[in-house]
Design an enzyme around this catalytic site. Structure first.
Site, PDB file in Angstrom:
ATOM      1  N   MET A  36       0.543  -0.926  -0.238  1.00 10.08           N
ATOM      2  CA  MET A  36       0.096  -0.322   0.046  1.00 10.08           C
ATOM      3  C   MET A  36       0.847   1.404   0.047  1.00 10.08           C
ATOM      4  SD  MET A  36      -3.452  -1.080   2.625  1.00 10.08           S
ATOM      5  CE  MET A  36      -3.377  -0.299   3.862  1.00 10.08           C
ATOM      6  N   LEU A  39       6.525   2.647   2.083  1.00  9.16           N
ATOM      7  CA  LEU A  39       7.331   1.942   1.889  1.00  9.16           C
ATOM      8  C   LEU A  39       8.944   2.136   2.726  1.00  9.16           C
ATOM      9  CD1 LEU A  39       8.228   0.898  -2.206  1.00  9.16           C
ATOM     10  CD2 LEU A  39       6.813   0.203  -0.812  1.00  9.16           C
ATOM     11  N   HIS A  40       8.964   1.104   3.123  1.00  8.48           N
ATOM     12  CA  HIS A  40      10.317   0.969   4.160  1.00  8.48           C
ATOM     13  C   HIS A  40      11.034   0.108   4.609  1.00  8.48           C
ATOM     14  CE1 HIS A  40       7.115  -1.822   6.274  1.00  8.48           C
ATOM     15  NE2 HIS A  40       6.603  -0.546   6.472  1.00  8.48           N
ATOM     16  N   HIS A  43       8.947  -3.424   3.276  1.00  3.24           N
ATOM     17  CA  HIS A  43       9.418  -3.656   2.210  1.00  3.24           C
ATOM     18  C   HIS A  43      10.097  -3.713   1.039  1.00  3.24           C
ATOM     19  CE1 HIS A  43       5.891  -0.747   3.341  1.00  3.24           C
ATOM     20  NE2 HIS A  43       4.853  -1.869   2.813  1.00  3.24           N
ATOM     21  N   GLN A  67     -10.080  -2.990   2.272  1.00  3.31           N
ATOM     22  CA  GLN A  67      -9.964  -3.606   3.053  1.00  3.31           C
ATOM     23  C   GLN A  67     -10.051  -2.499   3.831  1.00  3.31           C
ATOM     24  OE1 GLN A  67      -6.042  -4.144   1.479  1.00  3.31           O
ATOM     25  NE2 GLN A  67      -5.545  -3.638   3.316  1.00  3.31           N
ATOM     26  N   LYS A 155       4.784 -10.305   8.750  1.00  5.06           N
ATOM     27  CA  LYS A 155       4.276  -9.448   9.657  1.00  5.06           C
ATOM     28  C   LYS A 155       2.763  -8.885   9.958  1.00  5.06           C
ATOM     29  CE  LYS A 155       4.087  -4.538  11.632  1.00  5.06           C
ATOM     30  NZ  LYS A 155       2.955  -3.773  11.030  1.00  5.06           N
ATOM     31  N   ASP A 156       1.837  -9.230   8.551  1.00  3.68           N
ATOM     32  CA  ASP A 156       0.684  -9.627   8.351  1.00  3.68           C
ATOM     33  C   ASP A 156       0.176 -11.100   8.467  1.00  3.68           C
ATOM     34  OD1 ASP A 156      -0.332  -6.659   8.340  1.00  3.68           O
ATOM     35  OD2 ASP A 156       1.476  -6.924   7.352  1.00  3.68           O
TER      36      ASP A 156
HETATM   37  P1  AMP Z   1       1.448  -3.063   3.494  1.00  6.09           P
HETATM   38  O1  AMP Z   1       1.887  -1.506   2.647  1.00  6.09           O
HETATM   39  O2  AMP Z   1       1.083  -2.632   4.816  1.00  6.09           O
HETATM   40  O3  AMP Z   1       0.025  -3.571   3.382  1.00  6.09           O
HETATM   41  O4  AMP Z   1       2.558  -3.771   3.533  1.00  6.09           O
HETATM   42  C1  AMP Z   1       2.689  -4.843   2.035  1.00  6.09           C
HETATM   43  C2  AMP Z   1       3.353  -6.145   2.119  1.00  6.09           C
HETATM   44  O5  AMP Z   1       5.001  -5.427   3.384  1.00  6.09           O
HETATM   45  C3  AMP Z   1       2.677  -6.951   3.447  1.00  6.09           C
HETATM   46  O6  AMP Z   1       3.209  -8.604   2.806  1.00  6.09           O
HETATM   47  C4  AMP Z   1       3.243  -6.676   4.278  1.00  6.09           C
HETATM   48  O7  AMP Z   1       2.939  -8.102   5.859  1.00  6.09           O
HETATM   49  C5  AMP Z   1       4.668  -6.065   3.989  1.00  6.09           C
HETATM   50  N1  AMP Z   1       5.112  -5.877   5.313  1.00  6.09           N
HETATM   51  C6  AMP Z   1       5.293  -4.406   6.229  1.00  6.09           C
HETATM   52  N2  AMP Z   1       5.632  -5.012   7.280  1.00  6.09           N
HETATM   53  C7  AMP Z   1       6.624  -5.395   7.818  1.00  6.09           C
HETATM   54  C8  AMP Z   1       7.594  -5.508   7.918  1.00  6.09           C
HETATM   55  N3  AMP Z   1       8.001  -4.659   9.138  1.00  6.09           N
HETATM   56  N4  AMP Z   1       8.749  -6.439   7.693  1.00  6.09           N
HETATM   57  C9  AMP Z   1       8.113  -7.534   7.042  1.00  6.09           C
HETATM   58  N5  AMP Z   1       7.514  -7.562   6.030  1.00  6.09           N
HETATM   59  C10 AMP Z   1       6.414  -6.153   6.789  1.00  6.09           C
END
Ligand code: AMP
Length: 301
Positions: A36, A39-40, A43, A67, A155-156
Site C-alpha cells: 500500500m 515504503l519502509h 517492504h 479492505q 508481519k501480517d
Molecule cells: P502494506 O504496505 O502494509 O500493505 O505491506 C505490504 C507488504 O509488506 C505485506 O506483505 C506486509 O506483510 C509487508 N510488511 C509490512 N511491514 C513489514 C515488516 N516490518 N517486515 C516485513 N514485511 C513487512
C-alpha cells in the site's frame, strides 16, 4: 524502471517481457510485491528477495479502499509516491504499478473473493470484511501480473495464512514467499502506520515486541507453560502501559489459525505456533507477532 497505473497496460507489459525472453529461448520469472506504499525497510526486504529470485520485479502500490472499514484510516493513510519511487529504484524494481481506485474498481464491484474460517478470528474479528478486501485485491493483482512468485511479510501473518489458503483452494499458479518481520533496532516492527504515533505512544509501543520476546524466553526456558499463562503474563505487561488498549493477544496454530488447548504445556505441541497481538495507541492500531517452533530469525534494520 517504468511506472503505470492502467491494469491492461500492466498485463500487456508483462506479456511482452515474457514473449521477448521466450524468443531468446529463456523463461522469464516474474516476482510481485504487493504493497500500500509509504515504503519502509520491511517492504525493501521483500523487494530485495524478489530481486534475488526473479528476472522481472513488479511492485504494486495501491491503498485498497475495500479492505478498510468505515471508521478506519483510509483517508489519512500515509502516501508519498516520490519517496516510494526512489526506494523502488534503489531496490532494482522493474515495474511500479500504481493504479488509482478508478483503475482498479471502474464500476461498482459485484464479485468478492472470500476465505472462510481463517478470516473470522484475530484481526478479522475487529475488522469485518477486511480480509475479503485483501483477498479480492490480491486476486486481481495476481491475475494482472501472473507472477511466478509473490512476496508477503510475516508481519501480517494472518494475511499470509489466508492468502495461502486462497491460492491452494483456487489452484492459482503462484508461489507465495513468506518474508521475516523487519524491526527497528529497539524491536518495534516497521509499519507505515508508525508515523501516526506520538513520541510517547511510540515509546510505549515497544511493549508489543518486548512482550513477544519475553514470551519466547518463557517458552525457551524449559518451564512448562500453558497458552493461558502466556496470554495472562503478556496481558499484564501490555496493560501496564497507560496508553495501550489491547484488542487481542492470541496463541494459535500456524497457518491453520486454530486455538490451542488452553491447559496443555505449549512445549508439548509440535506444530508452528503463532503468538499474535493487536494493540491500539490512541487511534493507531498496531499488530505484531512471533512464530514459535519455527526457525524464523528476527531481522533488524
Ligand atoms: P502494506 O504496505 O502494509 O500493505 O505491506 C505490504 C507488504 O509488506 C505485506 O506483505 C506486509 O506483510 C509487508 N510488511 C509490512 N511491514 C513489514 C515488516 N516490518 N517486515 C516485513 N514485511 C513487512
Amino acid at each position: 524502471m517504468i511506472q503505470m497505473s492502467n491494469p491492461a497496460e500492466l498485463r500487456s507489459a508483462i506479456k511482452e517481457e515474457r514473449f521477448k525472453a521466450a524468443r531468446e529461448g529463456k523463461e522469464l520469472k516474474v516476482g510481485l510485491v504487493p504493497t500500500m506504499g509509504y515504503l519502509h525497510e520491511g517492504h525493501a526486504s521483500l523487494l530485495r528477495k524478489a530481486r534475488e529470485e526473479n528476472d522481472l520485479v513488479v511492485l504494486s502500490i495501491f491503498v485498497n479502499p475495500i479492505q478498510f472499514g468505515p471508521n478506519e484510516d483510509l483517508d489519512r493513510y500515509p502516501r508519498d509516491l516520490e519517496r516510494d519511487q526512489a526506494l523502488a529504484k534503489r531496490e532494482g524494481v522493474d515495474i511500479i504499478f500504481a493504479p488509482g481506485t478508478q483503475d482498479m474498481y471502474p464500476t461498482p464491484t459485484k464479485t468478492k473473493v472470500q476465505v472462510a474460517e481463517l478470516t473470522t478470528g484475530l484481526c478479522g474479528a475487529a475488522r469485518p470484511g477486511h480480509f475479503d478486501g485483501v483477498t479480492t485485491v490480491v486476486s486481481k493483482l495476481l491475475h494482472l501480473a501472473s507472477p511466478d512468485r509473490a512476496y508477503f511479510g510475516l508481519k501480517d501473518a494472518q494475511q499470509l495464512a489466508v492468502l495461502s489458503q486462497m491460492v491452494r483452494d483456487l489452484n492459482m499458479d503462484v508461489e507465495l514467499v513468506p518474508c521475516p518481520i523487519v524491526r527497528e533496532a529497539d524491536g518495534l516492527a516497521l509499519s507505515s502506520r508508525n508515523v501516526y504515533l506520538t513520541a510517547e505512544q511510540r515509546e510505549e509501543a515497544l511493549v508489543l515486541s518486548r512482550s513477544l520476546f519475553e514470551a519466547r524466553k518463557w517458552y525457551d526456558s524449559g518451564e512448562s507453560i500453558t497458552p493461558r499463562e502466556i496470554r495472562r503474563r503478556m496481558h499484564d505487561l501490555i496493560a501496564a502501559q497507560p496508553l495501550a488498549e489491547i484488542d487481542y493477544i492470541e496463541i494459535v496454530s500456524f497457518p491453520s489459525l486454530e486455538p490451542l488447548a488452553e491447559n496443555t504445556a505449549i512445549q508439548e505441541l509440535t506444530q508452528p505456533i503463532l503468538l499474535a497481538l493487536a494493540v491500539k495507541f490512541g487511534g493507531t492500531r498496531l499488530i505484531d507477532n512471533i512464530l514459535l517452533h519455527s526457525n524464523e530469525v528476527p531481522v533488524h534494520v
